[in-house]
Design a protein around this motif. Structure first.
Motif, short mmCIF file in Angstrom:
data_model
loop_
_atom_site.label_atom_id
_atom_site.label_comp_id
_atom_site.label_asym_id
_atom_site.label_seq_id
_atom_site.Cartn_x
_atom_site.Cartn_y
_atom_site.Cartn_z
N SER A 1 11.96 5.00 -8.20
CA SER A 1 11.66 5.16 -9.63
C SER A 1 10.58 4.18 -10.08
CB SER A 1 12.93 4.95 -10.45
OG SER A 1 13.44 3.65 -10.21
N ASN A 2 10.20 3.26 -9.21
CA ASN A 2 9.18 2.25 -9.54
C ASN A 2 7.85 2.53 -8.85
OD1 ASN A 2 11.10 0.73 -11.01
ND2 ASN A 2 11.89 -0.08 -9.08
N ALA A 3 7.60 3.76 -8.49
CA ALA A 3 6.36 4.11 -7.80
C ALA A 3 5.18 4.03 -8.76
CB ALA A 3 6.46 5.51 -7.21
N GLN A 4 4.02 3.71 -8.20
CA GLN A 4 2.78 3.68 -8.96
C GLN A 4 1.74 4.50 -8.21
OE1 GLN A 4 1.79 -0.45 -9.24
NE2 GLN A 4 3.31 -0.88 -10.83
N ALA A 5 0.86 5.15 -8.96
CA ALA A 5 -0.19 5.95 -8.33
C ALA A 5 -1.49 5.77 -9.08
CB ALA A 5 0.21 7.42 -8.30
N ASP A 6 -2.58 5.84 -8.35
CA ASP A 6 -3.91 5.73 -8.94
C ASP A 6 -4.85 6.64 -8.17
OD1 ASP A 6 -5.96 4.68 -10.63
OD2 ASP A 6 -6.59 3.39 -8.96
N SER B 1 -19.71 10.99 -5.45
CA SER B 1 -20.07 11.68 -4.21
C SER B 1 -19.03 12.74 -3.80
CB SER B 1 -20.27 10.68 -3.09
OG SER B 1 -19.07 9.98 -2.84
N GLY B 2 -17.98 12.91 -4.61
CA GLY B 2 -16.96 13.92 -4.32
C GLY B 2 -15.82 13.44 -3.44
N LEU B 3 -15.66 12.14 -3.33
CA LEU B 3 -14.58 11.56 -2.53
C LEU B 3 -13.38 11.29 -3.43
CD1 LEU B 3 -13.84 10.53 0.32
CD2 LEU B 3 -14.61 8.28 -0.44
N ILE B 4 -12.25 11.87 -3.08
CA ILE B 4 -11.01 11.67 -3.82
C ILE B 4 -10.22 10.58 -3.11
CG2 ILE B 4 -8.91 12.74 -4.66
CD1 ILE B 4 -10.40 15.46 -4.21
N MET B 5 -9.92 9.49 -3.83
CA MET B 5 -9.16 8.39 -3.26
C MET B 5 -7.89 8.20 -4.09
SD MET B 5 -12.16 5.64 -2.46
CE MET B 5 -12.95 5.86 -4.05
N VAL C 1 2.77 12.81 0.68
CA VAL C 1 2.62 13.18 -0.73
C VAL C 1 1.20 12.91 -1.21
CG1 VAL C 1 3.33 12.55 -3.07
CG2 VAL C 1 5.05 12.93 -1.31
N VAL C 2 0.64 11.77 -0.84
CA VAL C 2 -0.72 11.41 -1.27
C VAL C 2 -1.74 12.37 -0.67
CG1 VAL C 2 -2.49 9.62 -1.07
CG2 VAL C 2 -0.17 9.01 -1.74
N GLN C 3 -1.59 12.71 0.60
CA GLN C 3 -2.52 13.65 1.23
C GLN C 3 -2.41 15.04 0.60
OE1 GLN C 3 -1.41 13.23 5.35
NE2 GLN C 3 -3.07 11.76 5.75
N SER C 4 -1.19 15.44 0.27
CA SER C 4 -0.99 16.73 -0.38
C SER C 4 -1.65 16.75 -1.76
CB SER C 4 0.50 17.03 -0.49
OG SER C 4 0.72 18.24 -1.15
N ALA C 5 -1.52 15.66 -2.50
CA ALA C 5 -2.15 15.58 -3.83
C ALA C 5 -3.67 15.64 -3.71
CB ALA C 5 -1.72 14.30 -4.52
N ASN C 6 -4.23 14.91 -2.75
CA ASN C 6 -5.68 14.94 -2.55
C ASN C 6 -6.16 16.33 -2.15
OD1 ASN C 6 -5.90 12.27 -3.19
ND2 ASN C 6 -6.23 11.56 -1.09
N ASN D 1 9.20 -9.14 -3.72
CA ASN D 1 8.06 -8.84 -4.59
C ASN D 1 6.95 -8.09 -3.87
OD1 ASN D 1 9.32 -10.14 -6.75
ND2 ASN D 1 8.55 -12.13 -6.07
N THR D 2 7.21 -7.61 -2.68
CA THR D 2 6.19 -6.93 -1.89
C THR D 2 6.27 -5.43 -2.12
OG1 THR D 2 6.44 -8.65 -0.22
CG2 THR D 2 5.29 -6.65 0.45
N ARG D 3 5.11 -4.81 -2.19
CA ARG D 3 5.02 -3.36 -2.38
C ARG D 3 4.37 -2.74 -1.14
NH1 ARG D 3 6.00 -1.92 -7.64
NH2 ARG D 3 5.06 0.13 -7.37
N LEU D 4 4.84 -1.58 -0.78
CA LEU D 4 4.26 -0.80 0.30
C LEU D 4 3.18 0.07 -0.33
CD1 LEU D 4 4.29 0.26 3.23
CD2 LEU D 4 5.91 1.97 2.45
N THR D 5 1.94 -0.09 0.10
CA THR D 5 0.82 0.63 -0.48
C THR D 5 0.23 1.56 0.55
OG1 THR D 5 0.35 -1.25 -1.92
CG2 THR D 5 -1.40 0.38 -1.65
N VAL D 6 0.01 2.81 0.13
CA VAL D 6 -0.57 3.83 1.00
C VAL D 6 -1.79 4.40 0.29
CG1 VAL D 6 -0.18 6.06 2.11
CG2 VAL D 6 1.66 4.39 2.01
N ARG D 7 -2.88 4.57 1.03
CA ARG D 7 -4.11 5.09 0.46
C ARG D 7 -4.66 6.19 1.36
NH1 ARG D 7 -9.69 1.74 -0.52
NH2 ARG D 7 -10.92 3.53 -1.15
N ALA D 8 -5.11 7.27 0.72
CA ALA D 8 -5.70 8.38 1.48
C ALA D 8 -6.97 8.83 0.76
CB ALA D 8 -4.72 9.52 1.63
#
Length: 136
Positions: A88-93, A99-103, A56-61, A124-131
């Motif tokens: 339902s508790n997802a977070q996105a930033d 320089s044109g880099l989308i993170m 989902v993150v790669q598709s959004a980028n 209390n742990t969250r799974l975080t994914v970054r692309a």
């Protein structure tokens, strides 16, 4: 005297019978094996959730890079909409650098990804994914 020993004969025969010995061991080990099976299922579902979030993150980028999504808030909304089925508790930033880099970073609580609650120790742990993706 003979009656007294005759009364104990079924008990002596029962104590020497070994037909149920494997059943006792199976009952003792069954909870251990079921716990391991549940743990493997939970870990597998967490890895599957990580894969779905990354997709989902790669598709959004990619959509922001080609101009379908124009702002950072649109990209964040895109990610959150797609992750509603997962958590339902997802977070996105999303951050667009000069320089044109989308993170884009998305995170979901681990407890939303497991079924059996074996990973409840990590409540209390969250799974975080970054692309990251370059804007075209």
């Amino acid at each position: 005297m003979r009656c007294r020993f005759a009364c104990f004969r079924p008990f002596v025969r029962f104590s020497r019978d070994e037909r149920g010995a494997a059943t006792i061991e199976a009952v003792l080990w069954l909870p251990f094996f079921l716990t391991i099976l549940a743990l493997l299922a939970d870990v597998s579902l967490i890895f599957h959730g990580q894969s779905r979030i990354l997709s989902v993150v790669q598709s959004a980028n990619r959509n922001m890079a080609v101009g379908r999504l124009t702002t950072e808030s649109e990209t964040e909304a895109f990610v959150l909409t797609r992750l509603q089925t997962l958590s339902s508790n997802a977070q996105a930033d999303t951050v667009l650098s000069s320089s044109g880099l989308i993170m884009t970073t998305a995170s979901v609580p681990l407890t939303d990804l497991d079924i059996f609650g074996i990973v409840g120790a990590f409540a209390n742990t969250r799974l975080t994914v970054r692309a990251e993706h370059l804007q075209e």
